[in-house]
Design a protein around this motif. Sequence first.
Motif, mmCIF file in Angstrom:
data_model
loop_
_atom_site.group_PDB
_atom_site.id
_atom_site.type_symbol
_atom_site.label_atom_id
_atom_site.label_comp_id
_atom_site.label_asym_id
_atom_site.label_seq_id
_atom_site.Cartn_x
_atom_site.Cartn_y
_atom_site.Cartn_z
ATOM 1 N N PHE A 1 -6.932 -3.262 0.895
ATOM 2 C CA PHE A 1 -7.369 -2.309 1.923
ATOM 3 C C PHE A 1 -8.240 -1.168 1.395
ATOM 4 O O PHE A 1 -9.338 -0.936 1.915
ATOM 5 C CB PHE A 1 -6.150 -1.782 2.672
ATOM 6 N N PRO A 2 -7.799 -0.449 0.338
ATOM 7 C CA PRO A 2 -8.649 0.662 -0.126
ATOM 8 C C PRO A 2 -10.001 0.192 -0.656
ATOM 9 O O PRO A 2 -11.005 0.902 -0.507
ATOM 10 C CB PRO A 2 -7.816 1.324 -1.226
ATOM 11 N N ARG B 1 -12.317 -0.492 2.248
ATOM 12 C CA ARG B 1 -12.842 0.733 2.845
ATOM 13 C C ARG B 1 -14.049 1.230 2.062
ATOM 14 O O ARG B 1 -14.900 1.903 2.583
ATOM 15 C CB ARG B 1 -11.791 1.831 2.896
ATOM 16 N N ARG C 1 -1.355 -1.318 -4.493
ATOM 17 C CA ARG C 1 -2.368 -0.772 -3.609
ATOM 18 C C ARG C 1 -2.907 0.545 -4.152
ATOM 19 O O ARG C 1 -4.071 0.888 -3.949
ATOM 20 C CB ARG C 1 -1.760 -0.559 -2.217
#
Lengths: 314, 633
Positions: A98-99, A102, A146
């Motif tokens: 996810f990061p 982004r 994460r």
Amino acid sequence: MSSINVENVRKDYGGVKALHSVSLDIKDGEFVSLLGPSGCGKSTLLYCVAGLEEISGGRVLFNGNDVADRGARERNIALVFQDYALYPHMSVRENIAFPLRRQKLDSALVTKQVNWAAELLGLTGLLDRSPSDLSGGQRQRVAVGRAIVRNPAALLMDEPLSNLDAGLRVHMRTEIKRLARELGLTVLFVTHDQEEAMVMSDRIAVLSNGHLQQFDDPMTVYRNPINRFVAEFIGSPKMNILPAPNGNAKIIIGARPHDMNLVKDGKANTDDFAVTGTLAMVEPAGHVYFLDVEVGGTLVKATTADIGWSAGRR
Amino acid sequence: MALIDQHEATVLPPRRYRPRPPLFAYLASSPTLLMVVLVVGLPLVYSIWLVLHRANPITRKTTFAGLSNFRNIFKDPAFWEAFGRTLYFTGFALIGTTVIGMAIALVLNKAFFGRGFMRSVMLVPWAMAPVSVAVLWSFIYAGDVGTLNAALNDLGLGAWTQAWLGDGNRALNLVALTHVWNQAPLTALLLLAGLQSMPASLHKAAMLDGAGPVGRFFRITLPWLRPSLLFVCIIATINALMAFDIIWIMTRGGPGQATTVFAWLGYVYSFQFLRFGEGAAMLYVLTALSFACAIVFVLLLGPSRWRRRAQADTANAGAPNVAEAAVKARPVTLEPPKYKAPLLPRRARRLLAKALFRLAVLMIFLWSAVPVLMLLNMSLTPATDLIRTPASIIPSALTLDNFREVLFPDGGTTSTQSKRVPISLMNSFIVGTFTVLIAIALTPFAGYVFARWPRARSFQIGLWGILFTRMTPALTLVLPFFVIYRGLGIIDTRTGLVIAHLSILLPLIAWMMKSTFESVPQSLDRAAIVDGCSRFQMMIRVMIPVIRPGLVAAAIFGFLVSWNEFLFAMILTSTPDAQTIPVVLSGYLQQARFHEYGPMFAASVLSILPPVIIAFVFQRYLVQGALSGAVKG
């Protein structure tokens, strides 16, 4: 990685002061614990560094640059939450990616990084699972994955081990410390467990009621506590606080239980400080016995490796 | 050998264990189930009989018709036109309630001063009876003297005034908009509950991971709300398909056929053309449509049961074994993302965000409260002001005359309709109280059984029956009620109305009780029994006190549903002896179109008084009731 400087940071909630002018200088690659009882402001301080809370005064500097104008999004900070905050609708793989997504990174690079983080944390076989299918320890590792998959300025951890059972907690703290050292991470680690802080940190910042009490390496905090609060908070069982033998009310003596030795028949060395009392209770703790000794109406904790007495004896 | 055993065990999963419920469970749930069979099952069976027969209204002969009633309506072009309108109306309502409800929920989920008050204000349009809603909005849209036209006059935009409901397409849109106004708070409420169950750390984590506000909404909030959205969509669709009261008051299917949707067409077939069989057939199409929509939503938004679960590798599930391997360096050292200085400094951005947020709160207030305040204004306006031309929303004076007229009618000057208001208020109160008392006395026992033995087959059937009644339009039941009541001689009595309202409230409150008991830990039952209670004593001494807040919520909610109910009350009563306030309100529109606006609005204000009080004083209970039952039409 960056160094983090906290300069006179204050935080008020309405009229309530959560932090009173706290200053910390954290070096690049250092592992610092924020230690204190619940409600002492340690999580608030963490959130202020992360940018999740606005500070009411003072400055936060990353590598010497004031970050006041950056929101949490723009600080490049990784945070591991107490409840892990895994995105429930995403697989482990998507959670870790996810990061990076982004940051709009190239998908081959994302895969590479995710696989690296997964391998590092032993998650390779779990990448397609959903967080709800994982055990507590596995979720914790996904949260760490994460956090480290990108190159964060600092890794902040908000009591990340408190939801694990005792055995796993001891295991994970070693693992996190190792990971932090080998990846050269700057870590800010919030905990209320003094043992955790002692074992893991390069330096410990002890907080109480929004005031920074002491900021030193673990053994200094343990051996030379700066005040009574720190002395009593660090160490288990708690330090004994006794009045001075000469009757001076301004002086109190703190003595750690394991420094209190049992002397039979009241024959102590004359230069040692000695108290006499009734043995109220014996608690076997494996390698030692804890003794509750009643001295003039207060209970004093002591330890002994060998005991020939039973409770009730003087 | 062991290998084969293991293999078989994975191929044949063990049968689902269904514990056999004790006798107590049957005894406790039977009163409710029996009542449901009587007040819902019986009329339902009768309506199914109707659908299969053709009755000649003149000779009163009925002949078995098989499915020809369905064939007839399918051949009717009016049916297909109504079908299209129903789809349009439902789509409009679904999108409208979801978008507006979502916006309200997002705003009211943030902490700000006055949030509790705003939540109450937001709930008012939904707590009001659809009849009161429709009375209000039909006057707002009315030609000549309508509030909207009056407001335009006052603003000097007199050229824009028109008969808003006069044009077909616009009428359909405005009726649908009124329905949205009425129903959006329910959606907001359900979504708000979903939002509040979201851990705060999730958004913080996403923020730190670099997701902006829009990205967080689509990637975190929306996926989290998926189960709530599924539920919201199903409820909103059913409520839109069944919408009847608003159309009855506002347009009665007109102008022309412009607002004739299925529910209205079924009513017209049954009660105006007296073609009961075809009317019932039409309403069963509506039931089928509800089911079809529910299934579509479950497929679209439901949990994906066929999601491939990765093979469980138990080797990894045990103790973590990372420490053995040396930590490998990063394959690529990632550059930290470039920091772009934003256009505005952070302080300015925050101020701007704050201002926009305040604006959003203001919009919600205007949307929810202004129409209601207009109603209050009109009820305090002298009756003559309401029909003056050019119209104006500013009253020449404020007066309590309208209220005096409906509350203390005197012999001479008060109209017959206004004289009915005090009695009807009392009827509404009596019917609501008795219905709720009966439902509250019976359903906790059934709810407990449903919650504790959800797997037992007999209770599952009961539960599905209760769910099915939710998808059946009340219109399907009202005709059988009418016929049965005429036979029993209880038409036009409050008793009859209580029984009819029980057909709505029993399933609803039983469902609410079930969800309430599901949140009570089972260890409490066991503790009570270990401590020497019989099952019955356990219910009385432990369970019912424990769920008292849930019980209060169910009672308040149930009372509101009964107070606002219109269809049964309209069909099953004919004289002031048993008429409830929504019926009397609707009567104003039927008898005198022009002279009675003042008293009508005073009566409207009185009719929304209990809902508004509940929304403000018992907001917590109302919300809890809505969340555990969540199915008021």
